[in-house]
Design an enzyme around this catalytic site. Structure first.
Site, PDB file in Angstrom:
ATOM      1  N   HIS A 163       5.199  27.036 -11.700  1.00 40.26           N
ATOM      2  CA  HIS A 163       4.117  26.235 -11.775  1.00 40.26           C
ATOM      3  C   HIS A 163       3.647  26.322 -13.304  1.00 40.26           C
ATOM      4  O   HIS A 163       3.651  27.236 -13.817  1.00 40.26           O
ATOM      5  CB  HIS A 163       2.879  26.839 -10.916  1.00 40.26           C
ATOM      6  CG  HIS A 163       1.571  26.030 -11.031  1.00 40.26           C
ATOM      7  ND1 HIS A 163       1.411  24.678 -10.291  1.00 40.26           N
ATOM      8  CD2 HIS A 163       0.583  26.435 -11.833  1.00 40.26           C
ATOM      9  CE1 HIS A 163       0.238  24.423 -10.636  1.00 40.26           C
ATOM     10  NE2 HIS A 163      -0.456  25.406 -11.423  1.00 40.26           N
ATOM     11  N   LYS A 171       7.602  31.229  -8.914  1.00 38.12           N
ATOM     12  CA  LYS A 171       7.399  30.974  -7.352  1.00 38.12           C
ATOM     13  C   LYS A 171       8.119  31.995  -6.648  1.00 38.12           C
ATOM     14  O   LYS A 171       9.280  32.723  -7.236  1.00 38.12           O
ATOM     15  CB  LYS A 171       7.630  29.766  -7.156  1.00 38.12           C
ATOM     16  CG  LYS A 171       6.503  28.724  -7.788  1.00 38.12           C
ATOM     17  CD  LYS A 171       6.629  27.173  -7.295  1.00 38.12           C
ATOM     18  CE  LYS A 171       5.380  26.602  -8.344  1.00 38.12           C
ATOM     19  NZ  LYS A 171       5.506  25.142  -7.485  1.00 38.12           N
ATOM     20  N   ASN A 193      10.653  25.019  -6.652  1.00 38.05           N
ATOM     21  CA  ASN A 193      10.805  24.550  -7.994  1.00 38.05           C
ATOM     22  C   ASN A 193      10.472  25.650  -9.353  1.00 38.05           C
ATOM     23  O   ASN A 193      10.324  25.166 -10.348  1.00 38.05           O
ATOM     24  CB  ASN A 193      10.070  23.219  -8.485  1.00 38.05           C
ATOM     25  CG  ASN A 193       8.658  23.249  -8.581  1.00 38.05           C
ATOM     26  OD1 ASN A 193       8.086  24.249  -8.159  1.00 38.05           O
ATOM     27  ND2 ASN A 193       8.011  22.152  -8.823  1.00 38.05           N
ATOM     28  N   GLU A 245      -7.497  27.792 -12.864  1.00 39.82           N
ATOM     29  CA  GLU A 245      -6.252  28.576 -12.134  1.00 39.82           C
ATOM     30  C   GLU A 245      -6.162  30.120 -12.650  1.00 39.82           C
ATOM     31  O   GLU A 245      -5.927  31.127 -12.085  1.00 39.82           O
ATOM     32  CB  GLU A 245      -4.876  27.870 -12.282  1.00 39.82           C
ATOM     33  CG  GLU A 245      -4.848  26.493 -11.528  1.00 39.82           C
ATOM     34  CD  GLU A 245      -3.831  25.613 -11.949  1.00 39.82           C
ATOM     35  OE1 GLU A 245      -3.958  24.433 -11.426  1.00 39.82           O
ATOM     36  OE2 GLU A 245      -3.030  25.867 -12.852  1.00 39.82           O
ATOM     37  N   TYR A 300      -4.093  25.728  -3.799  1.00 44.56           N
ATOM     38  CA  TYR A 300      -3.608  24.411  -3.819  1.00 44.56           C
ATOM     39  C   TYR A 300      -4.542  23.541  -3.062  1.00 44.56           C
ATOM     40  O   TYR A 300      -4.112  22.440  -2.578  1.00 44.56           O
ATOM     41  CB  TYR A 300      -2.060  24.354  -2.993  1.00 44.56           C
ATOM     42  CG  TYR A 300      -1.035  24.753  -3.820  1.00 44.56           C
ATOM     43  CD1 TYR A 300      -0.816  24.131  -5.177  1.00 44.56           C
ATOM     44  CD2 TYR A 300      -0.347  25.911  -3.910  1.00 44.56           C
ATOM     45  CE1 TYR A 300       0.396  24.488  -6.148  1.00 44.56           C
ATOM     46  CE2 TYR A 300       0.737  26.493  -4.859  1.00 44.56           C
ATOM     47  CZ  TYR A 300       0.996  25.506  -5.975  1.00 44.56           C
ATOM     48  OH  TYR A 300       1.966  25.938  -6.744  1.00 44.56           O
TER      49      TYR A 300
HETATM   50  P1  CMP Z   1       3.244  22.597  -8.477  1.00 43.58           P
HETATM   51  O1  CMP Z   1       3.449  22.332 -10.344  1.00 43.58           O
HETATM   52  O2  CMP Z   1       3.251  24.061  -8.334  1.00 43.58           O
HETATM   53  O3  CMP Z   1       2.355  21.809  -7.973  1.00 43.58           O
HETATM   54  C1  CMP Z   1       2.364  21.528  -6.535  1.00 43.58           C
HETATM   55  C2  CMP Z   1       3.616  21.771  -5.872  1.00 43.58           C
HETATM   56  O4  CMP Z   1       3.607  21.246  -4.587  1.00 43.58           O
HETATM   57  C3  CMP Z   1       4.633  21.553  -6.651  1.00 43.58           C
HETATM   58  O5  CMP Z   1       4.840  22.292  -7.994  1.00 43.58           O
HETATM   59  C4  CMP Z   1       5.809  21.680  -5.732  1.00 43.58           C
HETATM   60  O6  CMP Z   1       6.015  22.924  -5.308  1.00 43.58           O
HETATM   61  C5  CMP Z   1       5.236  21.143  -4.464  1.00 43.58           C
HETATM   62  N1  CMP Z   1       5.383  19.750  -4.409  1.00 43.58           N
HETATM   63  C6  CMP Z   1       5.036  18.738  -5.102  1.00 43.58           C
HETATM   64  N2  CMP Z   1       5.477  17.394  -4.755  1.00 43.58           N
HETATM   65  C7  CMP Z   1       6.137  17.576  -3.583  1.00 43.58           C
HETATM   66  C8  CMP Z   1       6.871  17.038  -2.619  1.00 43.58           C
HETATM   67  N3  CMP Z   1       7.081  15.675  -2.599  1.00 43.58           N
HETATM   68  N4  CMP Z   1       7.446  17.649  -1.613  1.00 43.58           N
HETATM   69  C9  CMP Z   1       7.671  18.948  -1.635  1.00 43.58           C
HETATM   70  N5  CMP Z   1       6.472  19.633  -2.422  1.00 43.58           N
HETATM   71  C10 CMP Z   1       6.169  19.206  -3.434  1.00 43.58           C
END
Ligand code: CMP
Length: 135
Positions: free
Chosen positions: A116, A10, A113, A127, A50
């Site tokens: 993904h 990311k 985070n 994806e 998304y």
């Molecule tokens: P990812 O695994 O890419 O899938 C969806 C993404 O949304 C997740 O990682 C985070 O980057 C984001 N995400 C999921 N939950 C939350 C949350 N509660 N608040 C903000 N971002 C979130």
């Protein structure tokens, strides 16, 4: 069986020079990198990727974040790839990520985070195709 998963490094992790560190952890985890591409998503493309989260409160921020700078997209191959990759990356919220996971080491927040990982074989295919077309 050998199968595939899809990952993105990311924007925050790319910005912080962690492409190499993260790919090293992926290769050390016995995943083969089948496809690899550095690319910047438009907000429209990030929104499409998304779309499943479109009704979530964090969707608009997520789209803005994921289009804020380059990402690295990859298709990975390994025995039991989807489940094993989710183990390697750790919990979505880095506060809950286990020691030794990519998110424990590199994630900054639940949104930023670091990586993904696909949550099913079906989504891994969808994806991966989103970035690399049908292989
Ligand atoms: P990812 O695994 O890419 O899938 C969806 C993404 O949304 C997740 O990682 C985070 O980057 C984001 N995400 C999921 N939950 C939350 C949350 N509660 N608040 C903000 N971002 C979130």
């Amino acid at each position: 069986a050998t199968n595939r998963t899809f990952t993105m490094i990311k924007p925050d992790a790319v910005q912080d020079n962690h492409i190499g560190g993260i790919l090293s952890m992926i290769e050390a985890g016995s995943f083969r990198i089948v496809e690899l591409q550095k690319v910047t998503l438009t907000a429209e493309r990030a929104g499409q990727f998304y779309a499943v989260h479109a009704e979530r409160p964090f969707y608009n921020d997520l789209v803005k974040y994921m289009s804020s700078g380059p990402i690295v997209a990859a298709i990975l191959e390994k025995d039991n790839a989807v489940a094993d990759f989710r183990t390697l990356i750790g919990a979505t919220n880095p506060a809950n990520a286990e020691d030794g996971t990519i998110r424990k080491k590199y994630a900054k927040s639940i949104e930023a985070n670091a990586v993904h990982g696909s949550d099913s074989d079906e989504n891994a295919q969808i994806e991966g195709d989103f970035f690399f077309g049908t292989k």
